[in-house]
Write an enzyme that holds these catalytic residues in place. Structure first.
Site, PDB file in Angstrom:
ATOM      1  N   VAL A   6      29.630  -0.924   4.021  1.00 24.26           N
ATOM      2  CA  VAL A   6      28.411  -1.582   4.492  1.00 24.26           C
ATOM      3  C   VAL A   6      27.230  -0.653   4.236  1.00 24.26           C
ATOM      4  CG1 VAL A   6      27.181  -2.415   6.545  1.00 24.26           C
ATOM      5  CG2 VAL A   6      29.613  -2.925   6.270  1.00 24.26           C
ATOM      6  N   ALA A  13      24.936   4.139   5.306  1.00 27.17           N
ATOM      7  CA  ALA A  13      26.079   3.301   4.931  1.00 27.17           C
ATOM      8  C   ALA A  13      27.324   3.821   5.645  1.00 27.17           C
ATOM      9  CB  ALA A  13      26.306   3.347   3.424  1.00 27.17           C
ATOM     10  N   LYS A  14      28.370   3.048   5.642  1.00 27.93           N
ATOM     11  CA  LYS A  14      29.667   3.514   6.125  1.00 27.93           C
ATOM     12  C   LYS A  14      30.744   2.660   5.492  1.00 27.93           C
ATOM     13  CE  LYS A  14      30.880   6.626   9.269  1.00 27.93           C
ATOM     14  NZ  LYS A  14      30.007   7.738   9.708  1.00 27.93           N
ATOM     15  N   GLY A  15      31.937   3.219   5.404  1.00 28.03           N
ATOM     16  CA  GLY A  15      33.075   2.463   4.896  1.00 28.03           C
ATOM     17  C   GLY A  15      34.286   2.726   5.756  1.00 28.03           C
TER      18      GLY A  15
END
Ligand code: GLU
Length: 417
Positions: free
Chosen positions: A61, A106-108
Protein backbone atom coordinates in the site's frame (compact mmCIF):
# COMPACT_ATOMS: atom_id res chain seq x y z
CA UNK A 1 -3.68 -8.03 25.15
CA UNK A 2 -7.13 -7.03 23.93
CA UNK A 3 -9.41 -9.85 22.92
CA UNK A 4 -11.09 -7.62 20.33
CA UNK A 5 -8.35 -5.99 18.29
CA UNK A 6 -9.23 -2.43 17.31
CA UNK A 7 -8.89 -1.75 13.60
CA UNK A 8 -5.47 -0.05 13.21
CA UNK A 9 -6.57 1.88 10.12
CA UNK A 10 -9.55 3.40 11.96
CA UNK A 11 -7.13 4.41 14.71
CA UNK A 12 -4.69 5.94 12.20
CA UNK A 13 -7.54 7.94 10.65
CA UNK A 14 -8.71 9.14 14.08
CA UNK A 15 -5.18 10.31 14.92
CA UNK A 16 -5.08 12.16 11.61
CA UNK A 17 -8.52 13.75 12.20
CA UNK A 18 -7.37 15.22 15.54
CA UNK A 19 -4.46 17.00 13.81
CA UNK A 20 -6.53 17.98 10.76
CA UNK A 21 -9.10 19.67 13.04
CA UNK A 22 -6.43 21.61 14.93
CA UNK A 23 -4.79 22.65 11.65
CA UNK A 24 -8.14 23.64 10.22
CA UNK A 25 -7.23 21.61 7.17
CA UNK A 26 -9.29 22.13 4.03
CA UNK A 27 -11.98 19.37 3.89
CA UNK A 28 -10.86 18.39 0.38
CA UNK A 29 -7.31 17.92 1.58
CA UNK A 30 -8.59 15.82 4.50
CA UNK A 31 -10.31 13.52 2.03
CA UNK A 32 -7.05 13.17 0.08
CA UNK A 33 -4.88 12.39 3.10
CA UNK A 34 -7.31 10.12 5.01
CA UNK A 35 -6.99 7.31 2.46
CA UNK A 36 -4.12 5.56 0.70
CA UNK A 37 -3.31 6.53 -2.87
CA UNK A 38 -2.60 3.01 -4.15
CA UNK A 39 -3.27 -0.51 -2.88
CA UNK A 40 -2.08 -3.75 -4.41
CA UNK A 41 -3.32 -7.16 -3.21
CA UNK A 42 -1.55 -10.24 -4.51
CA UNK A 43 -2.23 -13.98 -4.26
CA UNK A 44 0.63 -16.11 -5.39
CA UNK A 45 1.67 -19.78 -5.40
CA UNK A 46 4.81 -21.16 -3.77
CA UNK A 47 6.23 -24.68 -4.18
CA UNK A 48 6.72 -26.17 -0.72
CA UNK A 49 9.55 -28.56 0.17
CA UNK A 50 7.20 -31.59 0.14
CA UNK A 51 6.13 -30.86 -3.45
CA UNK A 52 2.74 -29.35 -2.55
CA UNK A 53 1.67 -25.87 -3.67
CA UNK A 54 0.63 -23.23 -1.15
CA UNK A 55 -1.05 -19.92 -2.05
CA UNK A 56 -0.10 -16.83 -0.03
CA UNK A 57 -1.76 -13.42 0.15
CA UNK A 58 0.21 -10.20 0.39
CA UNK A 59 -0.17 -6.44 0.03
CA UNK A 60 1.72 -3.28 -0.84
CA UNK A 61 0.00 0.00 0.00
CA UNK A 62 1.31 3.46 -0.92
CA UNK A 63 -0.38 6.04 1.25
CA UNK A 64 1.07 9.24 -0.15
CA UNK A 65 3.71 10.28 -2.70
CA UNK A 66 3.61 14.09 -2.38
CA UNK A 67 7.05 14.50 -0.81
CA UNK A 68 8.95 11.82 -2.74
CA UNK A 69 9.06 8.10 -3.49
CA UNK A 70 7.12 5.83 -1.15
CA UNK A 71 9.08 4.25 1.70
CA UNK A 72 8.28 1.60 4.26
CA UNK A 73 8.87 -1.92 5.44
CA UNK A 74 7.49 -5.38 4.68
CA UNK A 75 5.91 -7.46 7.42
CA UNK A 76 5.57 -11.26 7.55
CA UNK A 77 2.95 -12.14 10.16
CA UNK A 78 -0.18 -14.33 10.41
CA UNK A 79 -2.21 -11.28 11.55
CA UNK A 80 -1.36 -9.08 8.55
CA UNK A 81 -4.48 -7.71 6.86
CA UNK A 82 -5.19 -4.89 4.44
CA UNK A 83 -6.33 -2.43 7.13
CA UNK A 84 -3.18 -3.05 9.17
CA UNK A 85 -1.01 -2.39 6.09
CA UNK A 86 -3.03 0.76 5.31
CA UNK A 87 -2.44 2.07 8.83
CA UNK A 88 1.27 1.24 8.71
CA UNK A 89 1.57 2.96 5.31
CA UNK A 90 -0.13 6.11 6.60
CA UNK A 91 2.12 6.15 9.67
CA UNK A 92 5.15 5.97 7.33
CA UNK A 93 3.97 9.12 5.52
CA UNK A 94 3.89 11.04 8.82
CA UNK A 95 7.15 9.46 10.05
CA UNK A 96 9.03 10.59 6.94
CA UNK A 97 7.53 14.06 7.27
CA UNK A 98 8.33 14.47 10.99
CA UNK A 99 11.98 13.68 10.21
CA UNK A 100 11.82 15.70 6.98
CA UNK A 101 13.00 12.80 4.81
CA UNK A 102 12.11 13.27 1.11
CA UNK A 103 9.69 10.32 1.05
CA UNK A 104 6.04 9.42 1.06
CA UNK A 105 4.74 6.46 3.03
CA UNK A 106 4.12 2.83 2.11
CA UNK A 107 3.99 -0.59 3.73
CA UNK A 108 3.73 -4.18 2.62
CA UNK A 109 2.97 -7.48 4.22
CA UNK A 110 2.35 -11.17 3.66
CA UNK A 111 -0.06 -13.26 5.74
CA UNK A 112 2.36 -15.93 6.91
CA UNK A 113 4.07 -17.28 9.99
CA UNK A 114 7.66 -17.43 8.71
CA UNK A 115 8.63 -19.72 11.60
CA UNK A 116 6.53 -22.45 9.93
CA UNK A 117 8.56 -22.25 6.68
CA UNK A 118 11.93 -23.79 5.89
CA UNK A 119 14.67 -21.38 4.78
CA UNK A 120 14.24 -22.35 1.12
CA UNK A 121 10.44 -22.02 1.33
CA UNK A 122 10.94 -18.55 2.84
CA UNK A 123 13.30 -17.66 0.00
CA UNK A 124 10.90 -18.86 -2.72
CA UNK A 125 7.97 -17.06 -1.07
CA UNK A 126 9.99 -13.85 -0.79
CA UNK A 127 11.19 -13.97 -4.40
CA UNK A 128 7.68 -14.60 -5.72
CA UNK A 129 6.17 -11.86 -3.54
CA UNK A 130 8.91 -9.45 -4.74
CA UNK A 131 8.02 -10.36 -8.33
CA UNK A 132 4.31 -9.74 -7.67
CA UNK A 133 4.91 -6.28 -6.17
CA UNK A 134 7.59 -5.38 -8.76
CA UNK A 135 4.87 -3.50 -10.68
CA UNK A 136 4.93 -0.93 -7.85
CA UNK A 137 8.41 -0.87 -6.32
CA UNK A 138 11.59 0.75 -7.67
CA UNK A 139 14.47 2.94 -6.44
CA UNK A 140 12.68 6.13 -7.45
CA UNK A 141 9.13 4.85 -6.89
CA UNK A 142 8.79 2.78 -3.73
CA UNK A 143 11.58 1.35 -1.59
CA UNK A 144 10.79 -1.52 0.84
CA UNK A 145 12.75 -2.32 4.01
CA UNK A 146 12.59 -4.74 6.95
CA UNK A 147 9.72 -4.74 9.44
CA UNK A 148 8.32 -7.42 11.78
CA UNK A 149 9.88 -10.84 10.90
CA UNK A 150 11.76 -9.65 7.81
CA UNK A 151 15.55 -9.59 7.90
CA UNK A 152 18.55 -8.30 5.92
CA UNK A 153 18.62 -11.72 4.20
CA UNK A 154 15.01 -11.24 3.04
CA UNK A 155 16.01 -7.83 1.65
CA UNK A 156 18.96 -9.47 -0.15
CA UNK A 157 16.60 -11.93 -1.90
CA UNK A 158 14.32 -9.07 -2.97
CA UNK A 159 17.26 -7.04 -4.29
CA UNK A 160 18.56 -10.08 -6.16
CA UNK A 161 15.14 -10.95 -7.64
CA UNK A 162 14.53 -7.46 -9.01
CA UNK A 163 18.16 -7.27 -10.23
CA UNK A 164 17.74 -10.59 -12.10
CA UNK A 165 14.64 -9.19 -13.85
CA UNK A 166 16.49 -5.99 -14.80
CA UNK A 167 19.70 -7.72 -15.87
CA UNK A 168 21.86 -5.51 -13.65
CA UNK A 169 22.24 -4.91 -9.93
CA UNK A 170 19.77 -2.43 -8.43
CA UNK A 171 21.03 -1.83 -4.87
CA UNK A 172 18.67 1.09 -4.12
CA UNK A 173 15.50 -1.03 -4.65
CA UNK A 174 15.42 -1.95 -0.92
CA UNK A 175 17.11 -0.80 2.29
CA UNK A 176 18.13 -2.83 5.30
CA UNK A 177 20.33 -5.03 3.10
CA UNK A 178 23.36 -6.92 4.42
CA UNK A 179 26.44 -4.66 4.42
CA UNK A 180 28.35 -6.83 1.90
CA UNK A 181 25.80 -6.05 -0.85
CA UNK A 182 25.30 -2.33 -0.26
CA UNK A 183 23.69 -2.13 3.17
CA UNK A 184 24.57 0.78 5.43
CA UNK A 185 26.65 0.63 8.55
CA UNK A 186 24.41 1.26 11.52
CA UNK A 187 21.12 0.27 9.80
CA UNK A 188 20.53 -2.80 11.98
CA UNK A 189 20.85 -0.78 15.19
CA UNK A 190 19.24 2.38 13.76
CA UNK A 191 15.68 2.05 15.14
CA UNK A 192 16.97 1.41 18.66
CA UNK A 193 19.75 4.02 18.42
CA UNK A 194 17.25 6.65 17.25
CA UNK A 195 15.01 5.67 20.17
CA UNK A 196 17.85 6.20 22.65
CA UNK A 197 18.40 9.70 21.25
CA UNK A 198 14.78 10.75 21.86
CA UNK A 199 14.70 8.98 25.24
CA UNK A 200 17.80 10.93 26.20
CA UNK A 201 16.18 14.22 25.08
CA UNK A 202 12.95 13.36 26.95
CA UNK A 203 14.79 12.43 30.13
CA UNK A 204 16.66 15.74 30.01
CA UNK A 205 13.40 17.62 29.39
CA UNK A 206 11.82 15.92 32.43
CA UNK A 207 15.00 16.12 34.59
CA UNK A 208 15.00 12.35 34.97
CA UNK A 209 18.43 10.71 35.21
CA UNK A 210 18.60 8.05 32.47
CA UNK A 211 21.42 6.17 34.19
CA UNK A 212 19.16 5.51 37.18
CA UNK A 213 16.09 4.64 35.12
CA UNK A 214 14.35 1.27 35.30
CA UNK A 215 13.40 0.14 31.80
CA UNK A 216 10.71 -2.35 30.69
CA UNK A 217 10.86 -3.62 27.11
CA UNK A 218 7.95 -5.40 25.40
CA UNK A 219 9.24 -7.33 22.38
CA UNK A 220 12.72 -8.70 21.72
CA UNK A 221 13.02 -8.43 17.94
CA UNK A 222 15.38 -6.06 16.16
CA UNK A 223 14.15 -2.88 17.89
CA UNK A 224 13.59 -4.30 21.39
CA UNK A 225 16.77 -6.35 21.68
CA UNK A 226 19.12 -3.64 20.39
CA UNK A 227 17.35 -1.05 22.60
CA UNK A 228 17.98 -3.31 25.62
CA UNK A 229 21.71 -3.45 24.80
CA UNK A 230 22.08 0.28 24.15
CA UNK A 231 20.10 1.38 27.21
CA UNK A 232 22.02 -1.09 29.39
CA UNK A 233 25.28 0.41 28.03
CA UNK A 234 23.98 3.88 28.92
CA UNK A 235 23.64 2.74 32.55
CA UNK A 236 19.87 2.14 32.74
CA UNK A 237 18.57 -0.98 34.50
CA UNK A 238 16.60 -3.31 32.24
CA UNK A 239 14.11 -4.82 34.71
CA UNK A 240 11.82 -6.68 32.30
CA UNK A 241 11.84 -8.05 28.76
CA UNK A 242 9.26 -10.05 26.80
CA UNK A 243 8.64 -11.72 23.46
CA UNK A 244 5.51 -13.24 21.93
CA UNK A 245 5.72 -16.17 24.40
CA UNK A 246 5.70 -14.01 27.58
CA UNK A 247 7.95 -11.91 29.78
CA UNK A 248 10.66 -12.07 32.44
CA UNK A 249 11.15 -9.70 35.37
CA UNK A 250 14.04 -9.06 37.74
CA UNK A 251 13.86 -5.76 39.66
CA UNK A 252 17.63 -6.06 40.27
CA UNK A 253 18.28 -5.89 36.52
CA UNK A 254 18.67 -8.28 33.56
CA UNK A 255 21.83 -8.65 31.44
CA UNK A 256 20.65 -8.17 27.81
CA UNK A 257 23.57 -10.27 26.49
CA UNK A 258 22.63 -13.21 28.68
CA UNK A 259 18.93 -12.91 27.73
CA UNK A 260 19.82 -12.78 24.03
CA UNK A 261 22.02 -15.87 24.38
CA UNK A 262 19.23 -17.68 26.24
CA UNK A 263 16.69 -16.78 23.54
CA UNK A 264 19.08 -17.98 20.83
CA UNK A 265 19.38 -21.36 22.57
CA UNK A 266 15.75 -21.91 23.60
CA UNK A 267 13.73 -19.82 21.12
CA UNK A 268 12.23 -17.53 23.79
CA UNK A 269 13.15 -15.28 26.71
CA UNK A 270 10.63 -17.10 28.95
CA UNK A 271 12.16 -19.44 31.49
CA UNK A 272 15.30 -17.29 31.77
CA UNK A 273 16.89 -18.23 35.13
CA UNK A 274 16.96 -15.73 38.00
CA UNK A 275 13.87 -13.89 36.79
CA UNK A 276 10.15 -14.16 37.47
CA UNK A 277 7.90 -15.09 34.59
CA UNK A 278 4.97 -12.82 33.76
CA UNK A 279 2.48 -12.16 30.96
CA UNK A 280 2.88 -9.43 28.36
CA UNK A 281 -0.15 -7.70 29.93
CA UNK A 282 1.37 -7.66 33.43
CA UNK A 283 4.73 -6.51 32.06
CA UNK A 284 3.24 -3.26 30.75
CA UNK A 285 2.02 -2.36 34.24
CA UNK A 286 5.33 -2.86 36.09
CA UNK A 287 6.85 -0.03 38.13
CA UNK A 288 9.50 1.64 35.93
CA UNK A 289 10.63 5.01 34.59
CA UNK A 290 10.76 3.99 30.92
CA UNK A 291 8.44 1.63 29.04
CA UNK A 292 9.41 0.60 25.51
CA UNK A 293 6.63 -1.16 23.56
CA UNK A 294 8.59 -2.83 20.76
CA UNK A 295 6.09 -5.42 19.51
CA UNK A 296 2.74 -4.90 17.75
CA UNK A 297 -0.22 -2.50 17.63
CA UNK A 298 -2.94 -2.00 20.27
CA UNK A 299 -1.01 -2.85 23.42
CA UNK A 300 -1.86 0.22 25.50
CA UNK A 301 -5.59 0.88 25.39
CA UNK A 302 -8.35 2.44 27.51
CA UNK A 303 -8.44 -0.90 29.36
CA UNK A 304 -4.92 -0.78 30.85
CA UNK A 305 -3.61 2.79 30.37
CA UNK A 306 -4.58 3.97 33.87
CA UNK A 307 -2.49 1.18 35.41
CA UNK A 308 0.68 2.11 33.54
CA UNK A 309 3.30 3.47 35.91
CA UNK A 310 6.05 4.52 33.47
CA UNK A 311 7.10 8.17 33.38
CA UNK A 312 8.15 7.93 29.71
CA UNK A 313 6.86 5.64 26.95
CA UNK A 314 9.16 5.34 23.92
CA UNK A 315 7.18 3.70 21.13
CA UNK A 316 9.60 1.48 19.21
CA UNK A 317 6.59 -0.40 17.79
CA UNK A 318 4.18 1.14 15.30
CA UNK A 319 0.73 1.89 16.72
CA UNK A 320 1.09 0.43 20.25
CA UNK A 321 -1.18 3.07 21.86
CA UNK A 322 -4.82 3.90 21.05
CA UNK A 323 -6.12 7.51 21.02
CA UNK A 324 -8.21 6.87 24.19
CA UNK A 325 -5.11 5.61 25.98
CA UNK A 326 -3.18 8.69 24.81
CA UNK A 327 -5.60 10.95 26.70
CA UNK A 328 -5.46 8.84 29.87
CA UNK A 329 -1.65 8.76 29.80
CA UNK A 330 -1.43 12.50 29.17
CA UNK A 331 -3.76 13.22 32.10
CA UNK A 332 -1.68 11.06 34.45
CA UNK A 333 1.53 12.85 33.44
CA UNK A 334 3.08 10.09 31.35
CA UNK A 335 5.28 11.49 28.55
CA UNK A 336 4.66 9.49 25.36
CA UNK A 337 7.20 9.72 22.54
CA UNK A 338 4.97 8.69 19.63
CA UNK A 339 5.95 5.94 17.18
CA UNK A 340 6.26 8.27 14.16
CA UNK A 341 9.03 10.07 16.05
CA UNK A 342 10.40 7.46 18.46
CA UNK A 343 11.07 4.71 15.92
CA UNK A 344 12.00 6.96 12.97
CA UNK A 345 15.69 6.08 13.34
CA UNK A 346 15.15 3.00 11.18
CA UNK A 347 13.78 4.82 8.15
CA UNK A 348 16.31 7.63 8.67
CA UNK A 349 19.25 5.26 8.21
CA UNK A 350 17.28 3.58 5.40
CA UNK A 351 17.36 6.98 3.72
CA UNK A 352 21.15 7.13 4.23
CA UNK A 353 21.45 3.62 2.76
CA UNK A 354 19.38 4.62 -0.28
CA UNK A 355 21.47 7.76 -0.84
CA UNK A 356 24.70 5.76 -0.48
CA UNK A 357 23.39 3.14 -2.94
CA UNK A 358 22.40 5.77 -5.53
CA UNK A 359 25.75 7.53 -5.21
CA UNK A 360 27.85 4.35 -4.81
CA UNK A 361 29.68 6.25 -2.09
CA UNK A 362 29.67 4.75 1.39
CA UNK A 363 29.89 6.31 4.84
CA UNK A 364 31.55 5.11 8.04
CA UNK A 365 29.42 4.01 10.99
CA UNK A 366 30.51 7.11 12.87
CA UNK A 367 29.21 9.35 10.04
CA UNK A 368 25.91 7.45 9.91
CA UNK A 369 25.36 7.68 13.67
CA UNK A 370 26.25 11.38 13.80
CA UNK A 371 23.73 12.21 11.03
CA UNK A 372 21.11 9.98 12.70
CA UNK A 373 21.56 11.75 16.04
CA UNK A 374 21.29 15.14 14.35
CA UNK A 375 18.00 14.28 12.61
CA UNK A 376 16.48 12.58 15.67
CA UNK A 377 17.25 15.38 18.09
CA UNK A 378 16.20 18.14 15.66
CA UNK A 379 12.91 16.31 15.02
CA UNK A 380 12.37 15.79 18.75
CA UNK A 381 12.94 19.46 19.56
CA UNK A 382 10.64 20.51 16.75
CA UNK A 383 7.83 18.28 18.06
CA UNK A 384 8.42 19.28 21.69
CA UNK A 385 8.25 22.98 20.76
CA UNK A 386 4.99 22.38 18.90
CA UNK A 387 3.58 20.46 21.90
CA UNK A 388 4.42 23.34 24.23
CA UNK A 389 3.14 26.06 21.88
CA UNK A 390 -0.12 24.29 21.03
CA UNK A 391 -0.56 22.73 24.51
CA UNK A 392 -1.08 19.24 23.12
CA UNK A 393 0.59 15.91 23.83
CA UNK A 394 3.56 14.72 21.81
CA UNK A 395 1.57 12.52 19.42
CA UNK A 396 -0.72 15.31 18.35
CA UNK A 397 2.28 17.65 18.10
CA UNK A 398 4.11 15.18 15.84
CA UNK A 399 0.98 14.91 13.68
CA UNK A 400 0.67 18.70 13.51
CA UNK A 401 4.24 18.94 12.18
CA UNK A 402 3.83 16.03 9.75
CA UNK A 403 0.34 16.69 8.40
CA UNK A 404 1.23 20.35 7.86
CA UNK A 405 4.29 19.44 5.75
CA UNK A 406 2.45 16.83 3.66
CA UNK A 407 -0.57 19.05 3.08
CA UNK A 408 1.69 21.97 2.09
CA UNK A 409 3.48 19.74 -0.42
CA UNK A 410 0.15 18.53 -1.81
CA UNK A 411 -1.15 22.11 -2.19
CA UNK A 412 2.08 23.39 -3.75
CA UNK A 413 2.02 20.62 -6.34
CA UNK A 414 -1.68 21.20 -6.97
CA UNK A 415 -4.44 18.71 -7.77
CA UNK A 416 -3.83 17.06 -11.14
CA UNK A 417 -5.16 17.63 -13.78
N1 GLU B 1 9.77 -0.84 9.09
C1 GLU B 1 10.44 0.29 9.63
C2 GLU B 1 9.44 1.32 10.11
O1 GLU B 1 8.33 0.99 10.45
C3 GLU B 1 11.49 0.86 8.67
C4 GLU B 1 10.98 1.35 7.36
C5 GLU B 1 12.09 1.74 6.37
O2 GLU B 1 13.24 1.71 6.75
O3 GLU B 1 11.73 2.04 5.24
O4 GLU B 1 9.73 2.48 10.25
Amino acid sequence: MDTIRENPFTIAQRQFDIAADLLDLHPGLCKVLRNPQRELSVSFPVKMDDGSIEVFTGYRVQHNLSRGPAKGGLRYHPQVDLDEVRALAMWMTWKCAVTNLPYGGAKGGVIVDPKQLSLSELERMTRRYATEISVLIGPDRDIPAPDVNTTPQVMAWIMDTISMHQGYTVPAIVTGKPINIGGSHGRNEATARGLTVVLHESARHLSLPLDRARVVIQGFGNAGSVAAHLLHEMGATIVAISDSQGGIYNPGGLQPNAVQQYKQNTGSVTGFPEADTLTNDALLELPCEILVPAALENQITARNASRIKARIIGEAANGPTTPEADEILYDQGCFVIPDILANAGGVTVSYFEWVQGLQEFFWTEREVNAQLERIMSTSFQNVLRTAQERKVHMRTAAYLVAVHLVSQATMTRGIYP
